[in-house]
Structure formats: structure tokens, C-alpha cells
Write a protein that holds these residues in place. Structure first.
Motif, mmCIF file in Angstrom:
data_model
loop_
_atom_site.group_PDB
_atom_site.id
_atom_site.type_symbol
_atom_site.label_atom_id
_atom_site.label_comp_id
_atom_site.label_asym_id
_atom_site.label_seq_id
_atom_site.Cartn_x
_atom_site.Cartn_y
_atom_site.Cartn_z
ATOM 1 N N LYS A 448 5.194 -4.999 3.715
ATOM 2 C CA LYS A 448 4.347 -3.806 3.776
ATOM 3 C C LYS A 448 5.183 -2.549 4.007
ATOM 4 C CE LYS A 448 -0.074 -2.247 5.578
ATOM 5 N NZ LYS A 448 -1.257 -2.608 6.388
ATOM 6 N N THR A 449 6.186 -2.649 4.892
ATOM 7 C CA THR A 449 7.061 -1.504 5.134
ATOM 8 C C THR A 449 7.813 -1.122 3.866
ATOM 9 O OG1 THR A 449 7.342 -2.081 7.464
ATOM 10 C CG2 THR A 449 9.028 -0.672 6.487
ATOM 11 N N LEU A 450 8.265 -2.122 3.123
ATOM 12 C CA LEU A 450 8.999 -1.864 1.885
ATOM 13 C C LEU A 450 8.089 -1.201 0.853
ATOM 14 C CD1 LEU A 450 11.821 -2.250 0.732
ATOM 15 C CD2 LEU A 450 11.102 -4.475 -0.146
ATOM 16 N N THR A 451 6.848 -1.657 0.774
ATOM 17 C CA THR A 451 5.899 -1.055 -0.165
ATOM 18 C C THR A 451 5.594 0.389 0.212
ATOM 19 O OG1 THR A 451 4.888 -3.224 -0.544
ATOM 20 C CG2 THR A 451 3.624 -1.300 -1.224
ATOM 21 N N LEU A 452 5.427 0.644 1.508
ATOM 22 C CA LEU A 452 5.174 2.006 1.966
ATOM 23 C C LEU A 452 6.350 2.926 1.640
ATOM 24 C CD1 LEU A 452 3.533 1.251 5.428
ATOM 25 C CD2 LEU A 452 2.422 2.352 3.493
ATOM 26 N N GLN A 453 7.574 2.414 1.815
ATOM 27 C CA GLN A 453 8.746 3.216 1.484
ATOM 28 C C GLN A 453 8.810 3.492 -0.015
ATOM 29 O OE1 GLN A 453 10.943 4.754 3.526
ATOM 30 N NE2 GLN A 453 11.618 5.695 1.618
ATOM 31 N N LEU A 454 8.448 2.487 -0.814
ATOM 32 C CA LEU A 454 8.401 2.660 -2.267
ATOM 33 C C LEU A 454 7.444 3.790 -2.632
ATOM 34 C CD1 LEU A 454 8.730 1.718 -5.276
ATOM 35 C CD2 LEU A 454 6.855 0.131 -4.837
ATOM 36 N N ILE A 455 6.238 3.767 -2.056
ATOM 37 C CA ILE A 455 5.236 4.794 -2.349
ATOM 38 C C ILE A 455 5.733 6.166 -1.915
ATOM 39 C CG2 ILE A 455 2.898 5.591 -1.798
ATOM 40 C CD1 ILE A 455 2.122 2.634 -1.453
ATOM 41 N N CYS A 456 6.330 6.220 -0.721
ATOM 42 C CA CYS A 456 6.789 7.498 -0.170
ATOM 43 C C CYS A 456 7.855 8.145 -1.047
ATOM 44 C CB CYS A 456 7.339 7.272 1.234
ATOM 45 S SG CYS A 456 7.886 8.769 2.068
ATOM 46 N N GLY A 457 8.696 7.308 -1.684
ATOM 47 C CA GLY A 457 9.820 7.850 -2.434
ATOM 48 C C GLY A 457 9.584 8.052 -3.911
ATOM 49 N N PHE A 475 -3.800 -4.378 0.894
ATOM 50 C CA PHE A 475 -2.650 -3.540 0.558
ATOM 51 C C PHE A 475 -1.743 -4.264 -0.429
ATOM 52 C CE2 PHE A 475 1.146 -1.005 1.308
ATOM 53 C CZ PHE A 475 0.587 0.258 1.368
ATOM 54 N N PRO A 476 -1.224 -3.555 -1.456
ATOM 55 C CA PRO A 476 -0.425 -4.216 -2.500
ATOM 56 C C PRO A 476 0.883 -4.776 -1.964
ATOM 57 C CG PRO A 476 -0.294 -1.827 -2.703
ATOM 58 C CD PRO A 476 -1.352 -2.106 -1.677
ATOM 59 N N ASN A 477 1.310 -5.891 -2.540
ATOM 60 C CA ASN A 477 2.604 -6.470 -2.204
ATOM 61 C C ASN A 477 3.702 -5.736 -2.953
ATOM 62 O OD1 ASN A 477 1.423 -8.468 -0.585
ATOM 63 N ND2 ASN A 477 1.101 -9.796 -2.363
ATOM 64 N N PHE A 478 4.905 -5.763 -2.401
ATOM 65 C CA PHE A 478 6.034 -5.124 -3.074
ATOM 66 C C PHE A 478 6.399 -5.891 -4.334
ATOM 67 C CE2 PHE A 478 10.554 -4.504 -3.909
ATOM 68 C CZ PHE A 478 10.643 -3.124 -3.906
ATOM 69 N N VAL A 479 6.376 -7.216 -4.260
ATOM 70 C CA VAL A 479 6.773 -8.047 -5.401
ATOM 71 C C VAL A 479 5.691 -8.010 -6.463
ATOM 72 C CG1 VAL A 479 7.405 -10.343 -6.156
ATOM 73 C CG2 VAL A 479 8.084 -9.546 -3.893
#
Length: 479
Positions: A448-457, A475-479
Motif C-alpha cells: 500500500k505504501t508503494l502504491t501511494l508513492q507511485l500515485i504521489c509521483g 485500494f489497488p495493489n502495486f503489482v
């Protein structure tokens, strides 16, 4: 799913409509008194008191629906801007809700005879038109309706009832191109010259588009979702509308069958599409006109870079801050670190602490005013005071590159990493690589943290996705 024909191959129809010419005339007179302007189509667009635009008949229909439509808590409303995937989401919703009486693989499915606009009718384009007040009381639950109307002007009973609203939008540039293609079909049909894409873009950017401005429409439903996520949603359709797929249905590939049924290839090959027609306020429309293979990013084949940048700039200005409304943001000395929305701040590694830059710098970096040297000097001081200069400044080497230093370095990189000019796939791969390096150092980064960072950037090209991704109930998965 059974392949036997369904007992009823037509969607349920409303009862006999009454007429109320006086009410329609009252609203017609009111709308006719409002400002109007030319637009992409051959109809004048009137400006509603709530700030959106529409031609006369659907705007009057909207107001009649507000006065007469009695929503039920069990109703489901599809809300979209024109040319934003309305035909497709109607097909998905209808086939999902009615999959038991109309199996997707049934030879007697309603889609073989009726277009999706006949299965889920527009309030303002099909039901509340031509002086009619439709009798909707006998329709079985859940009743399915559609609208292009902005949230601010939905029938008041819709909001008050708490019924479900399924909202769909797409990239503004792709929306513009689809609408431009659609409108020009009717201009040519009516003997008018097609308009250039530059003219269409000017109308779009000025907000003079059906039910637009685009950005106000999206934000209206986004804010409604933020205030009441149980009523307004943009994702996870089946579960949201109360029709989740059972384990047994998943085992027999019921989901795949519905996806295939509603696919572009299948829907465009149906007789209901090739030969069917739908009656709307502005006339009878061939169902095939609603279908266009609108590839994501097709705008690149039509819009100039300058026009694309103009639309992106409007999107960035309009959406700024909206997508982060559901995310907790903590500012560290090195960038934005996102939490998972369950706590008030980001959990940082033990050796990293949060610093409010505003305490040290009370002005914004502005190249025009020439304050870069002052800004850089203060930032360097903060870096040194915080002991992170070796993570940020190129000419600083760490005194000792320990495992803790490496852990902090990867964590800091993850915090400040943005897409920039990278392709989305490469951006995701690099983020994942940073997270993997942290994992090797026993500093696990949650999905979830990785996905949030993806969205933020994400870059400005993905502003709409930045807005919509946090809206998902799961909430969407990163993979």
C-alpha cells in the motif's frame, strides 16, 4: 452460467407516461432566459445557474426530473460526461445486475435486441422529454438509470435517497477527441462543415461543452465520493451495487463471460448495434454512432503539443490538492512521504525524522524573483543540520556507508522519487527496485505504501488517474 435462453429478453419498461406541458414550458422559458453560446455541435449551449452547459431539451429534462423523479434507496444511477465510456459502463452494469435472469452466454440476452441505452435510460435524454412525466413506480428493484448531469444538479431525491451512483470519467484530452468525432458526425449529417480540433479544444478549455466544464464535473462527483464513499464510487462495480460475484460464479468464469459480452468486439458485432437506433432529445441516433475504438492516448494523433499542454495546465490547476484529500501527507526535509491513510503521519525509519521546512524557509522558490541562491543556502543548512547532506548533495560522500546509511538512502529515494519523463512502466520498475533494496536491508515497504508513492509521483499526464485511484473501495495493489 447456463446457456439456455432467458425467459424475458427485453428490459422492463416504464408505465404509461402522463404529460405536463405547463411544467415543461415553465422550465423552457427559464432556460431560454439564461446566457447561451455556440458550441461544437449544431445546438446552442445554455449556461445553467450552477455553472454547467447543455442544449435546451436535456437541461429542461434535468429540471423536470428534479421536480418529479422519486428516487429509491435501491436505485443505481450511472453518471458520466458524454463520450466517457457511457455505453460500455451501462452494458457492464446491466449485465452484472441482471446476470441471473440474463446469463451473459445466453442466446436470448437483451443486448441481442436492445442497445445498452435502451436497457439503462437517461433521465434527461429519454425519460423526461417531450412533456412526459414517466411512470417509473412499477419498475422492479434495483431500477437502473443514467445521467450526464453534474452532481450539483442531480435530482434532489437522488442525493436524499442515498441510492448508489456509479461514476466514470476518462482523460480529458481523450474525452475531447471522442466528443469532437461524435459531434462532427452530426454536423455532417445536418449539412454543416465539420469543426477543426483546435476549435473544439477552445470550446472545451473554456468549459463550453455538454454538461461541462469537464473539470467541475469530475470534481463534483469526487467531492461527493469523499463525503460519502458508500453512495458514490468510481470502481469495484459488482460489490458496490450489492451484486458481488460468488465463489461458484468465479469458478465457472461468470466474470469473464460478462467482460466478453461487453467487449468492444462483441458489442459492435451485434445486430442491435449495427441496425438498431435510440431515440434521444435531439433525434433518433443509430446505435453504431455510440461506438468508437477510442484508444487511450489517441489524443496524441490529433492535438498539438501546445494544446495538450494547455489542457494539462488546466487539469493541474483544477485538480491540485483534490487527489490527496484522502491521503495523509507528511513533509520531510527531502520530499513528501505518504501514509496509508490510517494514521496521521508516515512511519519513518528510526534514523529519519520529519522536519517542517516552513519553519526554516518562509518564502517559495521563485526563479523570476532571483531568490534561488538564498533558498539553496538555507536548504543546505537544513540538510547539514539534519545530517542528510550525503543523501542529497552530489559532492558529499558518506563518512561510513553502513547498512543503516544504505537503508536511509533507499528510504529517502523512495520518498522523493517521481515519474518525470520516464515511461510509466520504467517508473514502476524503478520504484519496485528501490523497495526491493530496502527489503534486503530488513526495511519492508508495504504494497500500500508503494502504491501511494507511485500515485504521489505520477506526472501531470496522469492527473485524472491520480484523482481516481484513491477512490477505489478496495485500494489497488502495486503489482
Amino acid at each position: 452460467m447456463s446457456s439456455s435462453p432467458s425467459m424475458r429478453i427485453s428490459p422492463p419498461q416504464e408505465g404509461e407516461a402522463k404529460t405536463n406541458e405547463e411544467l415543461y414550458q415553465q422550465f423552457t422559458n427559464l432556460v431560454s432566459s439564461w446566457p447561451c453560446s455556440p458550441a461544437l455541435s449544431n445546438y446552442q449551449l445554455y449556461r445553467h445557474d450552477n455553472g454547467w452547459h447543455s442544449s435546451l431539451a436535456p437541461m429542461v429534462g434535468t429540471m423536470v426530473a428534479d421536480a418529479c423523479f422519486a428516487a429509491r434507496p435501491s436505485d443505481i444511477i450511472v453518471a458520466t460526461l458524454p463520450k466517457s465510456g457511457t455505453t460500455w459502463i451501462k452494458a457492464l452494469l446491466y449485465s452484472t445486475v441482471h446476470r441471473r435472469e440474463h446469463p451473459a452466454d445466453s442466446c436470448g440476452h437483451p443486448f441481442n435486441i436492445h442497445g445498452s441505452h435502451e436497457c439503462i435510460k437517461f433521465l434527461e435524454y429519454q425519460l423526461y422529454t417531450q412533456n412526459r412525466i414517466p411512470d417509473l413506480d412499477e419498475l422492479p428493484d434495483p431500477r437502473l438509470f443514467a445521467t450526464h448531469v453534474p452532481f450539483v444538479s442531480l435530482p434532489r431525491s437522488v442525493v436524499a435517497s442515498g441510492c448508489k451512483i456509479v461514476y466514470v470519467c476518462r482523460d480529458p484530452k481523450d474525452t475531447l477527441i471522442s466528443h469532437w468525432n461524435f459531434a462532427n458526425k452530426f454536423r455532417v449529417r445536418d449539412g454543416l462543415e465539420p469543426l477543426s480540433v483546435e476549435t473544439a479544444a477552445d470550446y472545451f478549455c473554456d468549459g463550453v461543452s455538454p454538461f461541462g466544464p469537464y473539470w467541475d464535473h469530475v470534481l463534483g462527483y469526487w467531492r461527493a465520493h469523499s463525503a460519502n464513499p458508500e453512495q458514490v464510487i468510481g470502481m469495484r462495480l459488482a460489490k458496490f451495487v450489492g451484486c458481488p460475484f460468488s465463489v461458484e460464479e468465479e469458478e465457472v468464469c461468470a466474470v469473464d463471460a460478462i467482460v466478453k459480452l461487453c467487449s468492444f468486439e462483441h458489442m459492435t458485432g451485434l445486430e442491435a448495434t449495427k441496425g438498431g437506433k435510440t431515440e434521444l432529445t435531439f433525434g433518433v441516433v443509430e446505435n453504431s454512432s455510440f461506438f468508437r475504438r477510442g484508444q487511450v492516448g489517441d489524443w496524441e494523433n490529433h492535438l498539438s503539443p501546445e494544446t495538450a499542454r494547455k489542457i494539462d495546465a488546466i487539469s493541474e490547476a483544477k485538480f491540485r490538492g483534490s487527489a490527496t484529500a484522502s491521503l495523509n501527507l507528511t513533509v520531510s526535509p527531502l520530499g513528501a512521504a505518504l501514509s496509508d491513510g490510517t494514521s496521521s503521519s508516515t512511519v519513518l525509519p528510526p534514523s529519519i525524522h520529519a522536519v517542517n521546512i516552513g519553519v526554516h524557509i518562509d518564502f517559495k522558490l521563485d526563479p523570476i524573483s532571483g531568490n534561488y541562491s538564498k533558498w539553496r543556502c538555507i536548504m543546505s543548512f537544513v540538510f547539514r543540520k539534519s545530517g542528510v547532506e550525503s543523501h542529497v548533495l552530489v559532492h558529499f560522500e558518506p563518512l561510513q556507508q553502513t547498512s543503516q546509511w544504505c537503508q536511509d538512502d533507499f528510504q529517502i529515494l523512495l520518498m522523493i522519487y517521481v515519474q518525470g519523463d520516464l515511461r510509466i512502466g520504467e517508473y514502476c520498475r524503478r520504484l519496485k527496485a528501490l523497495a526491493d533494496e530496502l527489503d534486503k536491508l530488513d526495511e519492508h515497504v508495504s504494497d500500500k505504501t508503494l502504491t501511494l508513492q507511485l500515485i504521489c509521483g505520477l506526472s501531470s499526464w496522469f492527473q485524472v488517474m491520480v484523482l481516481l485511484l484513491p477512490m477505489q473501495v478496495s485500494f489497488p495493489n502495486f503489482v
